[in-house]
Design an enzyme around this catalytic site. Structure first.
Site, PDB file in Angstrom:
ATOM      1  N   ASN A 169      -6.642   2.498  -4.908  1.00 24.89           N
ATOM      2  CA  ASN A 169      -7.266   1.160  -4.068  1.00 24.89           C
ATOM      3  C   ASN A 169      -7.398  -0.040  -4.365  1.00 24.89           C
ATOM      4  O   ASN A 169      -8.351  -0.059  -5.198  1.00 24.89           O
ATOM      5  CB  ASN A 169      -9.125   1.736  -3.106  1.00 24.89           C
ATOM      6  CG  ASN A 169      -9.554   2.831  -3.594  1.00 24.89           C
ATOM      7  OD1 ASN A 169      -9.511   2.709  -5.318  1.00 24.89           O
ATOM      8  ND2 ASN A 169     -11.009   2.148  -3.538  1.00 24.89           N
ATOM      9  N   GLU A 200     -10.025  -3.260  -2.862  1.00 23.36           N
ATOM     10  CA  GLU A 200     -10.158  -3.543  -0.947  1.00 23.36           C
ATOM     11  C   GLU A 200     -10.302  -5.327  -1.637  1.00 23.36           C
ATOM     12  O   GLU A 200      -9.919  -5.506  -2.273  1.00 23.36           O
ATOM     13  CB  GLU A 200     -11.977  -3.327  -1.848  1.00 23.36           C
ATOM     14  CG  GLU A 200     -12.055  -1.364  -1.862  1.00 23.36           C
ATOM     15  CD  GLU A 200     -13.141  -1.165  -1.946  1.00 23.36           C
ATOM     16  OE1 GLU A 200     -13.960  -2.211  -2.527  1.00 23.36           O
ATOM     17  OE2 GLU A 200     -13.573   0.061  -1.626  1.00 23.36           O
ATOM     18  N   CYS A 228      -6.006   1.964   0.694  1.00 23.24           N
ATOM     19  CA  CYS A 228      -6.289   3.041   0.498  1.00 23.24           C
ATOM     20  C   CYS A 228      -5.546   3.605  -0.990  1.00 23.24           C
ATOM     21  O   CYS A 228      -4.160   2.729  -1.481  1.00 23.24           O
ATOM     22  CB  CYS A 228      -6.380   4.567   0.983  1.00 23.24           C
ATOM     23  SG  CYS A 228      -7.733   4.507   2.327  1.00 23.24           S
ATOM     24  N   GLU A 246      -4.104   6.383  -2.238  1.00 22.69           N
ATOM     25  CA  GLU A 246      -2.381   6.809  -1.046  1.00 22.69           C
ATOM     26  C   GLU A 246      -1.230   6.125  -0.153  1.00 22.69           C
ATOM     27  O   GLU A 246       0.117   6.220  -0.627  1.00 22.69           O
ATOM     28  CB  GLU A 246      -3.314   7.911  -0.189  1.00 22.69           C
ATOM     29  CG  GLU A 246      -3.982   8.840  -0.617  1.00 22.69           C
ATOM     30  CD  GLU A 246      -5.658   8.998  -0.580  1.00 22.69           C
ATOM     31  OE1 GLU A 246      -5.506   7.660  -1.136  1.00 22.69           O
ATOM     32  OE2 GLU A 246      -6.143   9.417  -0.696  1.00 22.69           O
ATOM     33  N   CYS A 296      -7.480  10.084   4.023  1.00 20.79           N
ATOM     34  CA  CYS A 296      -7.438   9.699   5.395  1.00 20.79           C
ATOM     35  C   CYS A 296      -7.241  10.012   6.170  1.00 20.79           C
ATOM     36  O   CYS A 296      -6.132   9.874   5.902  1.00 20.79           O
ATOM     37  CB  CYS A 296      -8.147   7.963   4.948  1.00 20.79           C
ATOM     38  SG  CYS A 296      -7.971   7.046   5.363  1.00 20.79           S
ATOM     39  N   CYS A 324      -4.174   7.356   5.893  1.00 20.40           N
ATOM     40  CA  CYS A 324      -3.540   7.726   5.066  1.00 20.40           C
ATOM     41  C   CYS A 324      -2.966   8.688   5.140  1.00 20.40           C
ATOM     42  O   CYS A 324      -1.242   9.617   4.458  1.00 20.40           O
ATOM     43  CB  CYS A 324      -3.847   8.054   3.661  1.00 20.40           C
ATOM     44  SG  CYS A 324      -4.601   6.477   2.702  1.00 20.40           S
TER      45      CYS A 324
HETATM   46  N1  THU Z   1     -10.497   4.981  -0.339  1.00 21.80           N
HETATM   47  C1  THU Z   1      -8.570   5.832  -0.493  1.00 21.80           C
HETATM   48  O1  THU Z   1      -8.029   4.874  -1.480  1.00 21.80           O
HETATM   49  N2  THU Z   1      -8.342   6.471   0.315  1.00 21.80           N
HETATM   50  C2  THU Z   1      -8.931   7.443   1.330  1.00 21.80           C
HETATM   51  O2  THU Z   1      -8.284   8.414   1.548  1.00 21.80           O
HETATM   52  C3  THU Z   1     -10.165   7.025   1.365  1.00 21.80           C
HETATM   53  C4  THU Z   1     -11.220   6.206   1.175  1.00 21.80           C
HETATM   54  C5  THU Z   1     -10.433   4.392  -0.212  1.00 21.80           C
HETATM   55  C6  THU Z   1     -10.927   3.094   0.952  1.00 21.80           C
HETATM   56  C7  THU Z   1     -12.050   2.004   0.316  1.00 21.80           C
HETATM   57  O3  THU Z   1     -11.886   1.335  -0.763  1.00 21.80           O
HETATM   58  C8  THU Z   1     -12.837   3.248  -0.448  1.00 21.80           C
HETATM   59  O4  THU Z   1     -12.360   4.322  -0.951  1.00 21.80           O
HETATM   60  C9  THU Z   1     -14.056   3.883   0.299  1.00 21.80           C
HETATM   61  O5  THU Z   1     -13.865   4.073   1.149  1.00 21.80           O
END
Ligand code: THU
Length: 160
Positions: free
Chosen positions: A62, A64, A73, A75, A112, A115
């Site tokens: 991920n 940010e 994310c 994935e 999520c 994704c």
């Molecule tokens: N996140 C992912 O990388 N994958 C997911 O399926 C859910 C959330 C990340 C996004 C963000 O950087 C952090 O987790 C918190 O939501």
């Protein structure tokens, strides 16, 4: 009116040691990818590793952003990287490991909704299931034999 029941089957392994050795390796790669997450805001780091049919492994973590919605994310970072780098290679499986850097995460963390939608696009495109394995930092590992299994009532090109 009729009731419609939707069922999914998942396989839950008690630990990483229980899953097939090649998938363990892929999960270890996902863990290495997770260490490269850029998650200064949520402190929640996610790593993904996907195996292509030619044996290549593609990584994602991920990423940010101070403008929160601009982040991505793990994935989707991985699946879009695969689509961009090797558009003609089928994706065999994806391993995902996720957890907070503040509180240890021992329960499996599924991808999520956004994704799932992104991954299913490639499943439809390649006409072959993509296996999904996901876990927390430690503990149980969950396997889904396809992404569609995690996303009932899929929205895909067939409705356009
Ligand atoms: N996140 C992912 O990388 N994958 C997911 O399926 C859910 C959330 C990340 C996004 C963000 O950087 C952090 O987790 C918190 O939501």
């Amino acid at each position: 009116m009729k009731e419609v029941k939707i069922e999914s089957t998942l396989y839950v392994y008690d630990s990483l040691n229980e899953i097939p050795q090649d998938v363990q390796h892929l999960m270890e790669q996902a863990s290495i990818a997770r260490d490269k997450a850029y998650a200064p805001y949520s402190k929640f780091s996610v790593g993904a590793a996907l195996l292509l049919e030619n044996g290549e492994i593609i990584y994602g973590s991920n990423q940010e952003n101070a403008s929160y919605p601009s982040g991505l994310c793990a994935e989707r970072t991985a699946i879009y990287y695969a689509g961009a780098k090797c558009p003609n290679q089928k994706i065999v499986r994806m391993a995902i490991i996720a957890g907070s850097r503040i509180n240890p995460t021992t329960s499996p963390i599924p991808p999520c909704g956004a994704c799932r939608q992104a991954i299913v696009e490639y499943e439809v495109k390649q006409k072959e299931a993509i296996e999904i394995y996901f876990m927390g930092e430690t503990g149980k590992v969950v396997k889904s034999s396809s992404l569609a299994n995690l996303l009932p009532l899929v929205f895909d090109k067939s409705v356009l």
